[in-house]
Design a protein around this motif. Structure first.
Motif, PDB file in Angstrom:
ATOM      1  N   SER A 120       9.249   3.000  -6.538  1.00  0.00           N
ATOM      2  CA  SER A 120       9.688   1.605  -6.509  1.00  0.00           C
ATOM      3  C   SER A 120       8.767   0.814  -7.425  1.00  0.00           C
ATOM      4  O   SER A 120       7.604   1.176  -7.595  1.00  0.00           O
ATOM      5  CB  SER A 120       9.574   1.033  -5.094  1.00  0.00           C
ATOM      6  OG  SER A 120      10.379   1.743  -4.201  1.00  0.00           O
ATOM      7  N   ILE A 121       9.303  -0.274  -7.980  1.00  0.00           N
ATOM      8  CA  ILE A 121       8.457  -1.110  -8.822  1.00  0.00           C
ATOM      9  C   ILE A 121       8.546  -2.557  -8.343  1.00  0.00           C
ATOM     10  O   ILE A 121       9.561  -2.935  -7.761  1.00  0.00           O
ATOM     11  CB  ILE A 121       8.832  -0.987 -10.323  1.00  0.00           C
ATOM     12  CG1 ILE A 121      10.315  -1.244 -10.538  1.00  0.00           C
ATOM     13  CG2 ILE A 121       8.408   0.340 -10.879  1.00  0.00           C
ATOM     14  CD1 ILE A 121      10.726  -1.294 -11.983  1.00  0.00           C
ATOM     15  N   PRO A 122       7.506  -3.337  -8.533  1.00  0.00           N
ATOM     16  CA  PRO A 122       6.251  -2.920  -9.127  1.00  0.00           C
ATOM     17  C   PRO A 122       5.423  -2.056  -8.181  1.00  0.00           C
ATOM     18  O   PRO A 122       5.379  -2.297  -6.980  1.00  0.00           O
ATOM     19  CB  PRO A 122       5.530  -4.250  -9.407  1.00  0.00           C
ATOM     20  CG  PRO A 122       6.076  -5.198  -8.380  1.00  0.00           C
ATOM     21  CD  PRO A 122       7.497  -4.772  -8.144  1.00  0.00           C
ATOM     22  N   THR A 123       4.782  -1.058  -8.746  1.00  0.00           N
ATOM     23  CA  THR A 123       3.771  -0.274  -8.046  1.00  0.00           C
ATOM     24  C   THR A 123       2.477  -0.472  -8.811  1.00  0.00           C
ATOM     25  O   THR A 123       2.453  -0.343 -10.031  1.00  0.00           O
ATOM     26  CB  THR A 123       4.135   1.226  -8.007  1.00  0.00           C
ATOM     27  OG1 THR A 123       5.273   1.411  -7.154  1.00  0.00           O
ATOM     28  CG2 THR A 123       2.986   2.067  -7.454  1.00  0.00           C
ATOM     29  N   LEU A 124       1.420  -0.795  -8.086  1.00  0.00           N
ATOM     30  CA  LEU A 124       0.110  -0.994  -8.703  1.00  0.00           C
ATOM     31  C   LEU A 124      -0.849   0.042  -8.148  1.00  0.00           C
ATOM     32  O   LEU A 124      -0.993   0.165  -6.925  1.00  0.00           O
ATOM     33  CB  LEU A 124      -0.396  -2.412  -8.444  1.00  0.00           C
ATOM     34  CG  LEU A 124       0.516  -3.462  -9.079  1.00  0.00           C
ATOM     35  CD1 LEU A 124       1.296  -4.183  -8.011  1.00  0.00           C
ATOM     36  CD2 LEU A 124      -0.262  -4.414  -9.935  1.00  0.00           C
ATOM     37  N   ILE A 125      -1.475   0.785  -9.042  1.00  0.00           N
ATOM     38  CA  ILE A 125      -2.408   1.828  -8.639  1.00  0.00           C
ATOM     39  C   ILE A 125      -3.783   1.501  -9.215  1.00  0.00           C
ATOM     40  O   ILE A 125      -3.904   1.195 -10.404  1.00  0.00           O
ATOM     41  CB  ILE A 125      -1.947   3.224  -9.115  1.00  0.00           C
ATOM     42  CG1 ILE A 125      -0.568   3.551  -8.538  1.00  0.00           C
ATOM     43  CG2 ILE A 125      -2.968   4.292  -8.714  1.00  0.00           C
ATOM     44  CD1 ILE A 125       0.019   4.879  -8.993  1.00  0.00           C
ATOM     45  N   VAL A 126      -4.795   1.563  -8.353  1.00  0.00           N
ATOM     46  CA  VAL A 126      -6.172   1.353  -8.787  1.00  0.00           C
ATOM     47  C   VAL A 126      -6.788   2.713  -9.109  1.00  0.00           C
ATOM     48  O   VAL A 126      -6.736   3.632  -8.281  1.00  0.00           O
ATOM     49  CB  VAL A 126      -7.011   0.659  -7.689  1.00  0.00           C
ATOM     50  CG1 VAL A 126      -8.450   0.463  -8.152  1.00  0.00           C
ATOM     51  CG2 VAL A 126      -6.391  -0.666  -7.284  1.00  0.00           C
ATOM     52  N   VAL A 171      -7.311   5.722  -6.570  1.00  0.00           N
ATOM     53  CA  VAL A 171      -7.996   5.522  -5.296  1.00  0.00           C
ATOM     54  C   VAL A 171      -7.263   4.585  -4.348  1.00  0.00           C
ATOM     55  O   VAL A 171      -7.592   4.519  -3.165  1.00  0.00           O
ATOM     56  CB  VAL A 171      -9.450   5.011  -5.508  1.00  0.00           C
ATOM     57  CG1 VAL A 171     -10.300   6.075  -6.168  1.00  0.00           C
ATOM     58  CG2 VAL A 171      -9.482   3.716  -6.312  1.00  0.00           C
ATOM     59  N   ASP A 172      -6.272   3.850  -4.859  1.00  0.00           N
ATOM     60  CA  ASP A 172      -5.535   2.923  -3.997  1.00  0.00           C
ATOM     61  C   ASP A 172      -4.190   2.627  -4.642  1.00  0.00           C
ATOM     62  O   ASP A 172      -4.046   2.733  -5.863  1.00  0.00           O
ATOM     63  CB  ASP A 172      -6.318   1.624  -3.809  1.00  0.00           C
ATOM     64  CG  ASP A 172      -6.148   1.026  -2.422  1.00  0.00           C
ATOM     65  OD1 ASP A 172      -5.109   1.289  -1.781  1.00  0.00           O
ATOM     66  OD2 ASP A 172      -7.058   0.294  -1.971  1.00  0.00           O
ATOM     67  N   LYS A 173      -3.214   2.254  -3.809  1.00  0.00           N
ATOM     68  CA  LYS A 173      -1.859   2.014  -4.309  1.00  0.00           C
ATOM     69  C   LYS A 173      -1.195   0.944  -3.458  1.00  0.00           C
ATOM     70  O   LYS A 173      -1.284   0.988  -2.230  1.00  0.00           O
ATOM     71  CB  LYS A 173      -1.078   3.326  -4.226  1.00  0.00           C
ATOM     72  CG  LYS A 173       0.345   3.287  -4.698  1.00  0.00           C
ATOM     73  CD  LYS A 173       0.936   4.685  -4.503  1.00  0.00           C
ATOM     74  CE  LYS A 173       2.212   4.900  -5.249  1.00  0.00           C
ATOM     75  NZ  LYS A 173       2.672   6.286  -5.139  1.00  0.00           N
ATOM     76  N   VAL A 174      -0.540  -0.011  -4.110  1.00  0.00           N
ATOM     77  CA  VAL A 174       0.254  -1.014  -3.404  1.00  0.00           C
ATOM     78  C   VAL A 174       1.617  -1.093  -4.080  1.00  0.00           C
ATOM     79  O   VAL A 174       1.726  -0.928  -5.287  1.00  0.00           O
ATOM     80  CB  VAL A 174      -0.425  -2.402  -3.358  1.00  0.00           C
ATOM     81  CG1 VAL A 174      -1.643  -2.388  -2.472  1.00  0.00           C
ATOM     82  CG2 VAL A 174      -0.780  -2.908  -4.739  1.00  0.00           C
TER      83      VAL A 174
END
Length: 104
Positions: A71-77, A84-87
């Motif tokens: 799904s978008i937007p997906t933000l990955i750190v 290490v993290d995903k929202v």
């Protein structure tokens, strides 16, 4: 730091390196992606030592598939080259700031 556009071919060099990188997986037709763009611009000005990269999933499906973006937007750190993290979905500036500062 300026927000950079990343492709499948430049992903490793731009994202999988030292430091903290927030990667925005987006598409031009996505409403929430358009809403989050100004939030990312503000975050870029406010958080030191953070690189922000944008990956257009329509043009760069390999990177999206590699990190399970459904799904978008997906933000990955990414921290030192590792995710290490995903929202997923629109996030407020404060919410995104909390996510990235946990990993700096």
């Amino acid at each position: 730091m300026a927000i950079v556009n990343v492709s499948d071919s430049s992903f490793k060099a731009e994202v999988e390196s030292e430091g903290t990188v927030l990667v925005d997986f987006w598409a031009p037709w996505c409403g929430p992606c358009k809403m989050i763009a100004p939030v990312l611009e503000e975050l870029d000005k406010e958080v030191d030592a953070l690189k922000i990269a944008k990956v257009n999933v329509d043009d760069n499906p390999e990177s999206a598939a590699r990190f399970g973006v459904m799904s978008i937007p997906t933000l990955i750190v990414f921290k030192d080259g590792q995710p290490v993290d995903k929202v997923v979905g629109f996030q407020s500036k404060d919410a995104l700031k909390n996510v990235v500062t946990r990993h700096q």
